[in-house]
Enzyme design. Sequence first.
Site, PDB file in Angstrom:
ATOM      1  N   ARG A   4      27.799  39.059  36.073  1.00 53.08           N
ATOM      2  CA  ARG A   4      27.460  37.468  36.209  1.00 53.08           C
ATOM      3  C   ARG A   4      28.329  36.969  35.114  1.00 53.08           C
ATOM      4  O   ARG A   4      28.310  37.384  33.841  1.00 53.08           O
ATOM      5  CB  ARG A   4      26.151  37.446  35.807  1.00 53.08           C
ATOM      6  CG  ARG A   4      24.951  37.783  36.840  1.00 53.08           C
ATOM      7  CD  ARG A   4      23.462  37.832  36.409  1.00 53.08           C
ATOM      8  NE  ARG A   4      22.971  36.816  35.635  1.00 53.08           N
ATOM      9  CZ  ARG A   4      22.582  35.634  36.454  1.00 53.08           C
ATOM     10  NH1 ARG A   4      22.484  35.825  37.688  1.00 53.08           N
ATOM     11  NH2 ARG A   4      21.977  34.624  35.723  1.00 53.08           N
TER      12      ARG A   4
ATOM     13  N   LEU B 212      18.778  26.088  38.658  1.00 54.11           N
ATOM     14  CA  LEU B 212      20.188  26.658  39.161  1.00 54.11           C
ATOM     15  C   LEU B 212      20.720  28.092  38.632  1.00 54.11           C
ATOM     16  O   LEU B 212      20.847  29.041  39.335  1.00 54.11           O
ATOM     17  CB  LEU B 212      21.182  25.679  38.537  1.00 54.11           C
ATOM     18  CG  LEU B 212      22.839  25.970  38.808  1.00 54.11           C
ATOM     19  CD1 LEU B 212      22.895  26.237  40.154  1.00 54.11           C
ATOM     20  CD2 LEU B 212      23.575  25.080  38.057  1.00 54.11           C
ATOM     21  N   ASP B 213      21.038  28.234  37.341  1.00 57.74           N
ATOM     22  CA  ASP B 213      21.614  29.472  36.889  1.00 57.74           C
ATOM     23  C   ASP B 213      20.812  29.482  35.483  1.00 57.74           C
ATOM     24  O   ASP B 213      21.082  29.338  34.491  1.00 57.74           O
ATOM     25  CB  ASP B 213      22.814  29.462  36.701  1.00 57.74           C
ATOM     26  CG  ASP B 213      23.554  30.795  35.866  1.00 57.74           C
ATOM     27  OD1 ASP B 213      22.686  31.724  35.814  1.00 57.74           O
ATOM     28  OD2 ASP B 213      24.755  30.707  35.580  1.00 57.74           O
ATOM     29  N   PRO B 214      19.462  30.373  35.674  1.00 56.63           N
ATOM     30  CA  PRO B 214      18.998  31.184  36.976  1.00 56.63           C
ATOM     31  C   PRO B 214      18.203  30.169  37.871  1.00 56.63           C
ATOM     32  O   PRO B 214      17.437  29.334  37.555  1.00 56.63           O
ATOM     33  CB  PRO B 214      17.997  32.041  36.133  1.00 56.63           C
ATOM     34  CG  PRO B 214      17.388  31.268  35.016  1.00 56.63           C
ATOM     35  CD  PRO B 214      18.569  30.324  34.507  1.00 56.63           C
TER      36      PRO B 214
END
Length: 444
Positions: free
Chosen positions: A241, A123-125
Amino acid sequence: MRKVLILGAGLVVRPMVEYLLENNFVITIATTTKEKGDRMIKGHPHGYSLRWSADDVDTLEKLTNDHDIVVSFLPYKYHVQVAKVCLKTKKPLVTTSYVQPAMQSLDGEARKAGVLLLNEAGLDPGIDHMTAMKVIDHIHGNNGKVEEFYSLCGALPAPEAADNPLRYKFSWSPKGVVLASRNSALYLKSGKTISVSSENLFKDRFTFNFPGLGDLEVYPNRDSISYIDVYGIPEASTMFRGTFRYNGWCESLDVMKSLGMLDETPGDYSNMTYKGFLAERSGCKIDGLPGNICSKLNISRDSVPLRSLEFLGFFSNEEMGYSTTSPFEITAGRMINKMPLTENERDVVILQHIFLASYPGGKKEVIKSSMIDFGSPLTNTAVARTVALPASVAVKMILEEKISLSGVYRPVVPEIYIPIIRELGNLGIKMKEEYGLPESEMLG
């Protein structure tokens, strides 16, 4: 049938097990806790689990030889060790973790061996990279430039479950969440490099209204500037970010940091109460401790941080039960114990990209791309879905030879992100994209 080796059986693994079994792959889960793997497999004839420790490299090599691909959900420090085994056995590897320098150093060897080492496929990342590159490639494909880019992501309890002062509950690696609060940050704003120390991480925040959730706080996420190269946008004057949280988290964690509660230096905390621990950490007298801390930090008795400390039990006379440990372990342990996401509660994952694009002739537009996904521990949490399913789809695409790259990669090239985004849409994970918005829609 193609065979997948999954290393680890943590909180986000179950959706991958379900997806791969539904798509007629054979899976083996290698984990220190075999019972967890068994519960995920649920007796499926194509699912197997075994007890395995990450230190057992010989067994890992044998397992890797017997499978067609490896997925590592181990702590990131083990990924390079796993990658070296994959290179030796010429088997592809998928992880959901950030690319570390030691992993990147294997790129030449992986290309020579014809082996794909795909990282940051969660997801993140992960989804953030793929959906960002889709828009960036669209802008560049129209001879445009990315002047500014904000990418904001968060995994939170659903609003109705955010019922403690910190307004947070753990739906994924609990210690990872707390540990991330100790990060420093680096980003680019209007051409100026902004460096944020760990001590000031939660002071550098702004408010963003996310549709359906209302006002949320955003603080910077690690090193944003490195993604200028990753995304191929050297023209950008702003690259940020960030991480979403409800109001309460940043303020409370900032106070915990200032009181030294997240320090990793070991000490002897034998026979100490939580109240004694907080007095020791804050340097305040234990008698009248709440008021003493308020005076020290110049906060009110009704402030969110003080209510958070009280909620977590740091003013109690309960004995902690530790001997030699660190303040971080004590604080993280208390948060994990007091802030679980229960089976009857939902979590939510949100992702928001905002671009300012410019084109020849002077035209500019703001582009927004957003996602919201709700989950539940009874089925799968939103965190588990959005971390495991992109990696699951990557495994499927690699085994079906729809992705045939070699080397160390993130999912930022069309050959990887296009088929994964398409399949995620079929699984109900999709972005809402808005093009042609006025510049007034850009963050300030």
